[in-house]
Scaffold this motif. Sequence first.
Motif, PDB file in Angstrom:
ATOM      1  N   SER A 147       5.923   5.393  -2.635  1.00  0.00           N
ATOM      2  CA  SER A 147       4.888   4.560  -2.014  1.00  0.00           C
ATOM      3  C   SER A 147       3.522   4.870  -2.611  1.00  0.00           C
ATOM      4  O   SER A 147       2.735   3.960  -2.899  1.00  0.00           O
ATOM      5  N   ASN A 148       3.232   6.148  -2.832  1.00  0.00           N
ATOM      6  CA  ASN A 148       1.920   6.493  -3.373  1.00  0.00           C
ATOM      7  C   ASN A 148       1.772   6.074  -4.826  1.00  0.00           C
ATOM      8  O   ASN A 148       0.700   5.655  -5.257  1.00  0.00           O
TER       9      ASN A 148
ATOM     10  N   ASP B 134       1.368   2.158  -4.720  1.00  0.00           N
ATOM     11  CA  ASP B 134       0.081   1.775  -4.141  1.00  0.00           C
ATOM     12  C   ASP B 134      -1.072   2.147  -5.073  1.00  0.00           C
ATOM     13  O   ASP B 134      -2.044   1.395  -5.208  1.00  0.00           O
ATOM     14  N   THR B 135      -0.960   3.301  -5.735  1.00  0.00           N
ATOM     15  CA  THR B 135      -2.002   3.718  -6.668  1.00  0.00           C
ATOM     16  C   THR B 135      -2.021   2.812  -7.895  1.00  0.00           C
ATOM     17  O   THR B 135      -3.089   2.374  -8.357  1.00  0.00           O
TER      18      THR B 135
ATOM     19  N   ASN C  47      -1.029  -0.279  -8.171  1.00  0.00           N
ATOM     20  CA  ASN C  47      -1.532  -1.606  -7.822  1.00  0.00           C
ATOM     21  C   ASN C  47      -3.030  -1.581  -7.507  1.00  0.00           C
ATOM     22  O   ASN C  47      -3.764  -2.501  -7.872  1.00  0.00           O
ATOM     23  N   TYR C  48      -3.482  -0.520  -6.839  1.00  0.00           N
ATOM     24  CA  TYR C  48      -4.896  -0.407  -6.489  1.00  0.00           C
ATOM     25  C   TYR C  48      -5.758  -0.323  -7.745  1.00  0.00           C
ATOM     26  O   TYR C  48      -6.837  -0.920  -7.818  1.00  0.00           O
TER      27      TYR C  48
ATOM     28  N   MET D  15      -4.322   0.982   0.050  1.00  0.00           N
ATOM     29  CA  MET D  15      -3.420   0.224   0.908  1.00  0.00           C
ATOM     30  C   MET D  15      -2.360   1.130   1.518  1.00  0.00           C
ATOM     31  O   MET D  15      -1.886   2.088   0.889  1.00  0.00           O
ATOM     32  N   ASN D  16      -2.024   0.861   2.758  1.00  0.00           N
ATOM     33  CA  ASN D  16      -0.983   1.553   3.525  1.00  0.00           C
ATOM     34  C   ASN D  16      -1.357   2.962   3.976  1.00  0.00           C
ATOM     35  O   ASN D  16      -0.544   3.651   4.598  1.00  0.00           O
TER      36      ASN D  16
END
Length: 518
Positions: A199-200, A203-204, A206-207, A347-348
């Motif tokens: 997840s990290n 999310d990283t 994409n961010y 995010m998240n």
Amino acid sequence: MNLSSRLSQTVKDFGDKPAFIFEGKEMSYLQLEEAINQFASSLHDLGVKKGDHVAVILGNTPYYVISLYGALRAGATVIPINPIYTMDEIAYIINNGDVKTVVTLDLLIPLFDKLDAQLTKVEQIIICETPSSESEGKVDITKQSIYRKVKPFATMLSRGSVSFIEPELDEEDIAVILYTSGTTGKPKGAMLTHKNLYSNAIDTANYLKISKEDIVVTTLPMFHVFCLTVSLNAPLMNGATLLIVPRFSPDAIFKLTKTHGATVFAGVPTMYNFLLQHEDANPADLSTLRLCISGGASMPIALLKGFEQKFKVVVSEGYGLSEASPVTCFNPLDRPRKPGSIGTEIMNVKNKVVNELGEELPPNQVGELIVKGPNVMKGYYKMPEETAHTIRDGWLFTGDLARKDEDGYFYIVDRKKDMILVGGYNVYPREVEEVLYDHEAVVEVAVLGVPDPNFGEAVKCFVVISNAEVTEKMLLDYCKKHLAKYKVPSSIEFLEELPKNTTGKILRRALKDQVLQK
């Protein structure tokens, strides 16, 4: 979905694309996938089962990437260890972490030979051949008593199957155990699940808008969580190419970035300082970078502005910690960046600033930063009391003092334990450091509290300067112009360099020990 299965998906999409570049040679995503399967297959044949612990003690090489993902694909739990740790440090982590298999360089075989009697749970040691350029110091492994446990990495690949099928993994299974630096005692093993890391990483990626077009400079140590997620896992999730740099040096970064047209660089503030201060620094060498990422420690505003002005590239400062896989905040790329801020929550992931009772504080009040999300660790390995103290109601208490402004941007004030209490007044080391960094002669600075008979604690500074004519009095007078009286250092000590760990983070503990020994 987990890191291993996502990588397999990336291979289907970008199989012919370079997964990484190392010493001028490329390996495609398809070739990497095959090597990972071969390594996982051989681990399985050696008896490594789902949930077994595999220590990876390597520097930045293709060996690391293949070992990490191969062990994960075999269902094992990976324990990364810094290869320059002392014998005692390595022995502690291996024993505490119940390691059965070790992957390391042939140069470390003598160390394991000495530790053989202590490492009773280690069943096999997989050795990676040191590059010929670093052959000095090699030993004849056949003459070591531990030779019976040794398996060559090359043999593992040659004998493994490229069609290995990984065991079924649950997202809550432990993927990696990262041992913290242990500045306040013995290292603690943060248990990160497949869900945490995946997840990290996603999310990283994409961010930061990492894509297949990016070439990411991977010079941070791969065994460190910052590199693990930001410079290794995140790029591989989205089809980017890793530009693997064995060890950081300004010359290497300038040359390799220009040669390969790298687009993303991630480093700690010390690295940026070295690049900025380098006598042969040429802005053209970094002209292909679209983004620089800073983490691991707070970046002085003077350094950030100086680097951006010279190299014409934005530095996005973020924040993370091992227990959060690690990223919780980054300065956004689609909104204004605020110098000195770690940005907004990714995010998240939720971030809050709370008081001693755990109550959220209003904007611009200083309290402890706590975080919550799918990236927060399962707990500390074999340390239930520490886990219960650190994770409460799903919130990870970071131990960092922070504030949040009206726009939702967070600012790290300091480590909770590093705060200095001078006659009842709070002094945050970073505030004093920021002032000194603005002085044209100061290259590096570290501030800490030392015992004082009158005020309880006093502010002491250690600085590295570029002008030998600058005196302690000159810097103290400078501080008096910019700081309240109780924040002004009681003394300033000049050093040739500040002690740092392998990621370039300044070691305050070493400085404090130095003070106490006097």
